[in-house]
Motif scaffolding. Structure first.
Motif, PDB file in Angstrom:
ATOM      1  N   ILE A 191       0.849  -1.203   0.000  1.00 18.02           N
ATOM      2  CA  ILE A 191       0.000   0.000   0.000  1.00 18.02           C
ATOM      3  C   ILE A 191       0.883   1.252   0.000  1.00 18.02           C
ATOM      4  O   ILE A 191       0.607   2.215  -0.713  1.00 18.02           O
ATOM      5  CB  ILE A 191      -0.969  -0.006   1.211  1.00 18.02           C
ATOM      6  N   SER A 192       1.975   1.223   0.779  1.00 18.76           N
ATOM      7  CA  SER A 192       2.909   2.364   0.789  1.00 18.76           C
ATOM      8  C   SER A 192       3.501   2.597  -0.590  1.00 18.76           C
ATOM      9  O   SER A 192       3.637   3.738  -1.038  1.00 18.76           O
ATOM     10  CB  SER A 192       4.050   2.114   1.786  1.00 18.76           C
ATOM     11  N   LEU A 304      11.038   2.808   8.618  1.00 14.64           N
ATOM     12  CA  LEU A 304      10.099   2.528   7.518  1.00 14.64           C
ATOM     13  C   LEU A 304      10.692   3.119   6.246  1.00 14.64           C
ATOM     14  O   LEU A 304      10.980   4.318   6.192  1.00 14.64           O
ATOM     15  CB  LEU A 304       8.748   3.204   7.791  1.00 14.64           C
ATOM     16  N   ARG A 305      10.848   2.266   5.182  1.00 15.04           N
ATOM     17  CA  ARG A 305      11.695   2.682   4.067  1.00 15.04           C
ATOM     18  C   ARG A 305      11.057   2.440   2.690  1.00 15.04           C
ATOM     19  O   ARG A 305      11.748   2.258   1.704  1.00 15.04           O
ATOM     20  CB  ARG A 305      13.016   1.901   4.146  1.00 15.04           C
ATOM     21  N   SER A 306       9.721   2.434   2.623  1.00 18.44           N
ATOM     22  CA  SER A 306       9.066   2.031   1.362  1.00 18.44           C
ATOM     23  C   SER A 306       8.463   3.183   0.558  1.00 18.44           C
ATOM     24  O   SER A 306       7.728   2.944  -0.379  1.00 18.44           O
ATOM     25  CB  SER A 306       7.958   1.022   1.668  1.00 18.44           C
ATOM     26  N   MET A 307       8.771   4.420   0.955  1.00 16.29           N
ATOM     27  CA  MET A 307       8.137   5.560   0.269  1.00 16.29           C
ATOM     28  C   MET A 307       9.105   6.224  -0.709  1.00 16.29           C
ATOM     29  O   MET A 307      10.250   6.485  -0.360  1.00 16.29           O
ATOM     30  CB  MET A 307       7.683   6.602   1.303  1.00 16.29           C
ATOM     31  N   ASP A 308       8.624   6.508  -1.920  1.00 15.72           N
ATOM     32  CA  ASP A 308       9.400   7.328  -2.859  1.00 15.72           C
ATOM     33  C   ASP A 308       9.501   8.745  -2.294  1.00 15.72           C
ATOM     34  O   ASP A 308       8.556   9.245  -1.680  1.00 15.72           O
ATOM     35  CB  ASP A 308       8.677   7.428  -4.218  1.00 15.72           C
ATOM     36  N   THR A 309      10.639   9.382  -2.553  1.00 18.92           N
ATOM     37  CA  THR A 309      10.752  10.810  -2.246  1.00 18.92           C
ATOM     38  C   THR A 309       9.679  11.580  -3.020  1.00 18.92           C
ATOM     39  O   THR A 309       9.324  11.197  -4.132  1.00 18.92           O
ATOM     40  CB  THR A 309      12.142  11.321  -2.660  1.00 18.92           C
ATOM     41  N   CYS A 310       9.195  12.651  -2.425  1.00 14.90           N
ATOM     42  CA  CYS A 310       8.227  13.479  -3.156  1.00 14.90           C
ATOM     43  C   CYS A 310       8.447  14.940  -2.805  1.00 14.90           C
ATOM     44  O   CYS A 310       9.230  15.253  -1.916  1.00 14.90           O
ATOM     45  CB  CYS A 310       6.805  13.051  -2.836  1.00 14.90           C
ATOM     46  N   GLY A 311       7.751  15.819  -3.494  1.00 14.67           N
ATOM     47  CA  GLY A 311       7.910  17.262  -3.298  1.00 14.67           C
ATOM     48  C   GLY A 311       7.215  17.738  -2.027  1.00 14.67           C
ATOM     49  O   GLY A 311       6.670  16.946  -1.251  1.00 14.67           O
TER      50      GLY A 311
END
Length: 431
Positions: A191-192, A304-311
């Motif tokens: 989901i992440s 927790l390490r599953s998120m893409d970088t975003c603006g």
């Protein structure tokens, strides 16, 4: 010295905190491009940028006379293998504080990048450069990693040189609390990936993935989502996992020695000839834990390490989403994910980078689960009821995710739409 499993278990136990002392730590990475040629900046430009940031009260971090980062209080800016930079924030009390910290940092960064003609790209994967175009830097460990990492995962160098993520560090109040939180964070990885997908463009073309970064991490040495992590994993089982995990490198004074031949238990048994069979200390254990590149991992806190970088629009959304679930509404979320089948989670994990919200899990798509979890997170943040100066609680940071779910459109979809219209590189840069 560390030579028993019990000492590793004690290390994890030493991270236990009283709930009222729970903190939030955010780390996020950025790509930097030279406006003159639309290429990733080299180490000379990094030095120029770090030098300019000293005016904002940052202090240099040196390795063999080379500047490899900056520090200010308990915050650090670190240099990644392809000259991406990462802010490792302080441990703060709530999302209001953590978000303000990121805002201050981005303000400083923008002043400096403007001054020296650099653009920032907030994407999970470098949308422009080929791997062989990316400069490196003199940080010592990266030389060894560049040599050894591809042996265990075909996209390991892409991970090192072409990915950026957002990471959240959270605390636990007991071993039982850790078990619940760790099971949740690993179960919701698909989901992440779908919700925070922001890496659809690769080498100036549509990649046919929404999160190409996640695809890369799934094919990275020492990465992935072990099935073991979807069980009720206690400190002892995690210690076993760590002891049987191959060492990436051992730091011996100013040298880095390849760990290719050894597991951590060999180190604990005094079997590493290259360092005269010395035993590991706590620093060696900490280095080993930091070089296990799974989707989530345990140190003296959970990463927790599953998120893409975003603006900026979504930088605070990921931490707020997870804090609502894990600090504000743990039992209800645990009850939900406990019914999920491990094999189905792994299958969804493998499909999510490409299919995003259309991925199936337990007979529903990930859009359904993202919406369900967002409601549970909102409830959790309302339970916490931490107010800012304007008397607003932390739910205000979920607005971006509500929009994503209402429109069924992620940052990755926006990037495809924006870039496909005119294929103008400037569309990829942060405004």
């Amino acid at each position: 010295m560390i030579n028993t499993k019990e000492q590793i278990i004690k290390y994890f136990q030493s991270g236990v905190k009283d709930q009222k002392n729970f903190k939030i730590g955010i780390e996020h990475e950025k790509f930097l491009f030279d406006n003159k040629n639309n290429k990733r900046i080299n180490y000379t430009k990094i030095k120029e940028m770090f030098s300019a940031l000293l005016e904002f009260g940052w202090n240099p971090i040196l390795e063999k006379d080379n500047i490899i980062g900056l520090s200010k209080g308990e915050k650090n800016i670190t240099l990644e293998p392809g000259n991406q930079i990462e802010l490792s924030g302080e441990k703060l009390n709530n999302i209001h504080e953590a978000c303000a910290e990121s805002q201050d940092y981005l303000f400083e960064l923008k002043q400096v990048t403007k001054k020296i003609n650099i653009s920032i790209v907030s994407s999970g994967f470098d949308p422009i450069s080929k791997l062989n175009e990316i400069p490196n830097n003199p940080k010592q460990r990266y030389k060894l990693m560049t040599k050894d990492m591809p042996l265990g995962g075909e996209l390991s160098l892409d991970m090192m040189y072409r990915t950026c993520g957002t990471q959240l560090n959270i605390d636990y109040s007991s071993e039982k609390d850790f078990v619940k939180k760790f099971k949740i964070v690993n179960s919701i990885v698909p989901i992440s990936i779908a919700l925070f997908a922001n890496s659809s463009i690769v080498e100036k073309k549509k990649s046919n993935y929404l999160s190409y970064r996640s695809k890369v991490w799934q094919n990275t040495s020492r990465g992935g989502l072990p099935k073991l992590f979807l069980e009720d994993l206690n400190f002892e089982k995690y210690a076993d996992f760590v002891m049987n995990f191959q060492i990436l490198f051992i730091q011996e004074k100013e040298r880095y020695i390849s760990g290719q031949k050894y597991r951590f238990k060999d180190f604990m048994n005094g079997s590493v000839d290259e360092i005269n069979n010395r035993l590991p200390n706590e620093n060696d254990l900490s280095t080993h834990l930091s070089t296990i590149f799974t989707e989530n991992r345990l140190k003296k806190y959970i990463e927790l390490r599953s998120m893409d970088t975003c603006g900026w629009d979504c930088l605070c959304a990921g931490p707020a989403f997870n804090v609502g679930l894990l600090y504000g509404n743990l039992d209800e979320v645990y009850d939900l994910i406990s019914r999920w089948d491990k094999d189905k989670i792994i299958n969804a994990y493998l499909e999510a980078p490409k299919k995003g919200f259309n991925t199936e899990l337990m007979g529903k798509n990930l859009l359904y689960w993202a919406s369900t979890l967002l409601d549970l997170s909102r409830k959790g943040l309302e339970n916490r009821d931490v107010l800012n100066k304007s008397n607003k609680n932390e739910t205000l940071f979920l607005r971006h995710l509500q929009k994503v779910i209402d429109n069924k459109t992620t940052n990755a979809d926006h990037m495809i739409n924006k870039f496909s219209k005119n294929e103008n590189l400037s569309e990829l840069y942060d405004k």
